[in-house]
Design an enzyme around this catalytic site. Structure first.
Site, short mmCIF file in Angstrom:
data_model
loop_
_atom_site.label_atom_id
_atom_site.label_comp_id
_atom_site.label_asym_id
_atom_site.label_seq_id
_atom_site.Cartn_x
_atom_site.Cartn_y
_atom_site.Cartn_z
N GLY A 10 0.83 -1.21 0.00
CA GLY A 10 0.00 0.00 0.00
C GLY A 10 0.86 1.25 0.00
O GLY A 10 2.09 1.19 0.12
N ILE A 36 -4.08 -11.84 6.87
CA ILE A 36 -4.32 -11.48 8.28
C ILE A 36 -5.60 -12.10 8.84
O ILE A 36 -5.83 -12.04 10.05
CB ILE A 36 -4.30 -9.95 8.51
CG1 ILE A 36 -5.41 -9.25 7.71
CG2 ILE A 36 -2.94 -9.36 8.20
CD1 ILE A 36 -5.65 -7.80 8.14
N ALA A 59 -5.18 -2.89 5.39
CA ALA A 59 -6.56 -2.45 5.67
C ALA A 59 -7.40 -2.52 4.40
O ALA A 59 -6.88 -2.53 3.29
CB ALA A 59 -6.55 -1.01 6.19
N THR A 61 -9.63 -0.11 2.68
CA THR A 61 -9.84 1.34 2.82
C THR A 61 -10.83 1.95 1.83
O THR A 61 -11.07 3.15 1.88
CB THR A 61 -8.49 2.09 2.67
OG1 THR A 61 -7.93 1.77 1.39
CG2 THR A 61 -7.52 1.69 3.78
N TYR A 124 -16.94 1.53 7.22
CA TYR A 124 -15.48 1.70 7.27
C TYR A 124 -15.05 2.26 8.63
O TYR A 124 -14.16 1.71 9.29
CB TYR A 124 -15.02 2.62 6.14
CG TYR A 124 -13.56 3.00 6.26
CD1 TYR A 124 -12.55 2.05 6.05
CD2 TYR A 124 -13.18 4.31 6.59
CE1 TYR A 124 -11.20 2.39 6.19
CE2 TYR A 124 -11.84 4.65 6.71
CZ TYR A 124 -10.86 3.69 6.52
OH TYR A 124 -9.53 4.03 6.66
#
Length: 280
Positions: A10, A36, A59, A61, A124
């Site tokens: 990222g 993860i 993440a 996002t 989110y």
């Protein structure tokens, strides 16, 4: 130190990797190297590598996509974060979790402090808050909330505006959400300084604030595009899927308490970003 970075592909992960590898032993793992959501795999990888610090930047996002698939958002941003936090605690590693201004509802009209109570209004935001809670539960970790992030790797608002600006067409951008654009390089600099500070919640963003419309106009002006092509619109008219906080300026009390200089104003950071982009 030995440092593990999740989400290493990222925009923040990539920059941290290239910055830290000169002075530390750094391992960067992307989605393919570390799922993860596989608790056993997370435990095995982290216990084998034995890092002293884990920067968890992996993440989900995409804010509107999170609204469409809240299960995925809560699994990646919440559950996966919890697994990493537990595995970090098992080897006494310190965790740094990258959270978001979207944990707040935007109803305040002064900067959000680190001890303000989160009240997210989107899937989110809720999933990032769950991640925060799990870090606090399982690891004496540091939570870093940031806002409106952009950098040289991956997609972001600045790159989108540059691309659309080349088309020389009118563009509607919301003018009733206010926050602080944050340059990945400046965020990374503060994260590194926080390695040697107390574990707690920190707000890290470039200083000063603007609306997305003002941000877009400034990008156009700096690129030499016609800023009059940017047309202000309301959040309601724009019709984004996920609700966003209308005000999400972050206060920086915690980093000031640690005698860390505030990041530079966002306009200054943007100019630096654009200059570096030209050099790439």
């Amino acid at each position: 130190m030995k440092i593990l970075i999740t989400g290493a592909n990222g925009q923040l992960g990539k920059h941290l990797l290239s910055t830290l590898e000169h002075s530390h032993t750094v391992i960067g793992l992307g989605r393919n190297e570390l799922d993860i959501l596989n608790k056993e795999k997370v435990n095995t990888v982290i216990s084998t590598l034995k890092p002293e610090i884990i920067i968890h930047s992996a993440a989900f996002t995409a804010v509107d996509q999170c609204e469409l698939d809240p299960k995925k958002a809560f699994e990646i941003n919440g559950l996966g974060t919890g697994y990493v936090a537990q595995a970090a605690s098992n080897i006494n590693a310190r965790m740094f979790y990258i959270s978001s201004d979207y944990v707040f509802d935007g109803k305040k009209n002064s900067p959000y402090n680190e001890d303000d109570e989160p009240n997210p209004i989107s899937a989110y935001g809720m999933s990032k808050w769950l991640g925060e809670k799990l870090v606090q539960k399982f690891n004496n970790g540091t939570i870093i909330r940031t806002s409106w992030l952009y950098g040289h790797d991956g997609g972001n608002f600045v790159k989108t505006m540059i691309k659309l600006g080349q088309e020389n067409k009118e563009l509607k951008v919301v003018d009733d959400q206010i926050g602080s654009p944050t340059y990945v390089n400046d965020l990374a600099d503060v994260i590194i300084r926080l390695f040697y500070k107390e574990s707690k919640i920190y707000h890290v963003s470039n200083t000063d604030a603007c609306t997305w419309y003002e941000f877009a106009r400034t990008i156009f002006e700096e690129k030499g595009y016609n800023p009059e092509l940017i047309i202000p619109t309301t959040t309601l008219e724009y019709g984004a899927l996920a609700p966003r906080p209308s005000y999400s300026i972050l206060g920086h009390e915690a980093i000031l308490e640690e005698n860390i200089d505030l990041p530079r104003p966002w306009k200054e950071a943007l100019k630096d970003f654009l200059r570096k982009e030209r050099e790439l």
